[in-house]
Structures are given as structure tokens and as C-alpha cells.
Design an enzyme around this catalytic site. Sequence first.
Site, PDB file in Angstrom:
ATOM      1  N   SER A  10       0.741  -1.278  -0.001  1.00  0.00           N
ATOM      2  CA  SER A  10      -0.111  -0.143   0.042  1.00  0.00           C
ATOM      3  C   SER A  10       0.883   1.209   0.219  1.00  0.00           C
ATOM      4  CB  SER A  10      -0.895   0.162   1.261  1.00  0.00           C
ATOM      5  OG  SER A  10      -0.231   0.160   2.224  1.00  0.00           O
ATOM      6  N   ASN A  73       0.427  -7.124   4.487  1.00  0.00           N
ATOM      7  CA  ASN A  73      -0.284  -7.877   5.154  1.00  0.00           C
ATOM      8  C   ASN A  73      -1.803  -7.814   5.053  1.00  0.00           C
ATOM      9  OD1 ASN A  73       1.724  -9.532   7.343  1.00  0.00           O
ATOM     10  ND2 ASN A  73       2.247  -7.423   7.142  1.00  0.00           N
ATOM     11  N   GLU A 151       4.581   6.572   6.540  1.00  0.00           N
ATOM     12  CA  GLU A 151       4.230   7.282   5.404  1.00  0.00           C
ATOM     13  C   GLU A 151       4.925   8.454   5.363  1.00  0.00           C
ATOM     14  OE1 GLU A 151       3.638   5.975   2.290  1.00  0.00           O
ATOM     15  OE2 GLU A 151       3.496   3.858   2.993  1.00  0.00           O
ATOM     16  N   THR A 184       3.853  -4.620   7.125  1.00  0.00           N
ATOM     17  CA  THR A 184       5.122  -4.339   6.743  1.00  0.00           C
ATOM     18  C   THR A 184       5.675  -2.939   7.055  1.00  0.00           C
ATOM     19  OG1 THR A 184       4.242  -4.133   4.543  1.00  0.00           O
ATOM     20  CG2 THR A 184       5.119  -6.461   4.852  1.00  0.00           C
TER      21      THR A 184
HETATM   22  N1  DGL Z   1       1.822  -2.582   4.699  1.00  0.00           N
HETATM   23  C1  DGL Z   1       0.866  -2.886   4.995  1.00  0.00           C
HETATM   24  C2  DGL Z   1       0.560  -4.225   5.746  1.00  0.00           C
HETATM   25  O1  DGL Z   1       1.432  -4.997   5.885  1.00  0.00           O
HETATM   26  C3  DGL Z   1      -0.524  -1.992   4.983  1.00  0.00           C
HETATM   27  C4  DGL Z   1      -0.478  -0.720   5.689  1.00  0.00           C
HETATM   28  C5  DGL Z   1      -1.809  -0.132   5.411  1.00  0.00           C
HETATM   29  O2  DGL Z   1      -1.709   0.609   4.389  1.00  0.00           O
HETATM   30  O3  DGL Z   1      -2.811   0.187   6.351  1.00  0.00           O
HETATM   31  O4  DGL Z   1      -0.640  -4.697   6.116  1.00  0.00           O
END
Ligand code: DGL
Length: 268
Positions: A10, A73, A151, A184
Site C-alpha cells: 500500500s 499483510n 508514510e 510490513t
Molecule cells: N503495509 C501494509 C501491511 O502490511 C498495510 C498498511 C496500510 O496501508 O494500512 O498491512
Amino acid sequence: MQQAIAILDSGVGGLTVAKEVMRQLPREKVIYFGDTARTPYGPRSSEEVKQFTEQIVDFLIQFDPKVIVIACNTATAAALDHISQKVDIPVIGVIHPGARAAITATKTGNIGVIGTMGTINSGAYTTALKQLSPYINVMSQACPALVPLVEQGDFRSEHTRSTVSESLNGMKDKPIDTLILGCTHYPFLMEPIGQAMGPHVKLISSADETARETSTILYDKGKLAIGDETPVHQFFCSGDPVMFQSIARSWLGEQIRNTPVVWQVSKL
Ligand code: DGL
């Protein structure tokens, strides 16, 4: 032309997985997509996350990658099965690798999981852990305040430390010896998370194990890159390329020679 490993997230979170892929497989070219214009995925419905993931995969597939790593994830929970059926190359998620790494690390069988609302509400980690071992106790908690910090590139400020500490309030007193960073983005916050949880809790990122799984699959399929050419990785994002580039440069520093060129994709 060398076929690449396509990695998506994302936003910048999947760079934690990309870094480990680049370290373990330095001959491989990586094509990365971060959906920074639509991050965070965590609060969105699983139907919407599935649709976004599908759009990104449609974009990445035009580069003819040899494998797709869903380094998110939330997207793994919402879309891994769907994407695996849709494309005819291997698709790797981050939840099973994370669960495997946690089971390897735990001594007591008490494992905590933190992640986005989408991941925690899906119960995907509990399912994955219990599938491997029925003796594991799982304690889960959503930490929705953390992804926006990452972010914004804010990994160590006082505000970040206190937000991380507050977000982990429900987890600090749990009798766990292992905590899965089930998002992540969270390895960017390894230091404040470690500080909040204390030295008796091992922090598990799925990056190592996901890279190992990628390596195994490419080996099994006879698809590992050969030759001594340094791969030129490609980075795409849907939002501000300047912020993405600055985070990618500092995070991937040791793995890339030059400042990464980041292409902005305004329409998927
Ligand atoms: N990096 C992402 C994860 O592992 C998503 C974070 C998000 O966009 O809320 O879930």
C-alpha cells in the site's frame, strides 16, 4: 531481458521486504509498486483492498515478472487466494512466512500479533499460526496509528515514540515472548516498538522468511537469475514520488548503488 521479482504494498512498507529480497538475492531485479496515493489500506474493506491489489497486479504483470510478492499483510489477507488464481506465476504473501518465523522463535508458545485493522479483523495470523501448531496462544491487536507515521517518514521523533508506546498499551502486559510485526510498515519502527515492549519480547518481521520463500520457489522452478550484472531495480508509486524516494533511499541505502528513480503512476 532479465525477468524481475514484482513486489507490491500500500506504500513504503513493502520496502522492508524488498530490502531483504535484495540482500538474499542480489542478482535479482526488483520491480516495486507502492500505492502511496491510497494508503493506508488498513481501515478499508477487504473487498476494496482486493480490488486495489488486483489493479496493481494488472499493472505489474505487463513487466512479465517471474514471481509476485504481496508485501502487505492487509492485501495478503484480502487478496492472496484471488491473485494466486488469477495469474499463472507464483504469488507469495507475507502472513504464512511471518507465522513460520514466529513459531521458530517462540519458547513459550505465547505469540502477540500487531497489524492493521484489516489484518487483525481477518484473523489471518491466528489461522496461519494454529494451522502450524494447535498449541500456540495468539494475542492480537490493531495499531492503526502507526502506518501514517511511517508514510510521513517519521520513525524516531518523540511523537512517534509516544504514539507507538500508547498503541502497544494493550500488548505490553500480555505474557508473550514473541511479537509478530504483522504489517510490513512496522519494521521501520523496530526501535520504538522494541523500547515499548522490552528486551524479553522478540520482534518478528516477515521480511526474512518471505525472502527465503521467494528464493526457494525460484530455485525449485529453475528461475534464479544468473550472471554477474548488477540489477537495476525499478520503483513506482501512485502518490508523491519525492517522499517515496527519500524513504527508499535511506532504507535501501546498502542495497542500491544510486538514488532510486521513482516513477509516479497517476492512473492504475
Ligand atoms: N503495509 C501494509 C501491511 O502490511 C498495510 C498498511 C496500510 O496501508 O494500512 O498491512
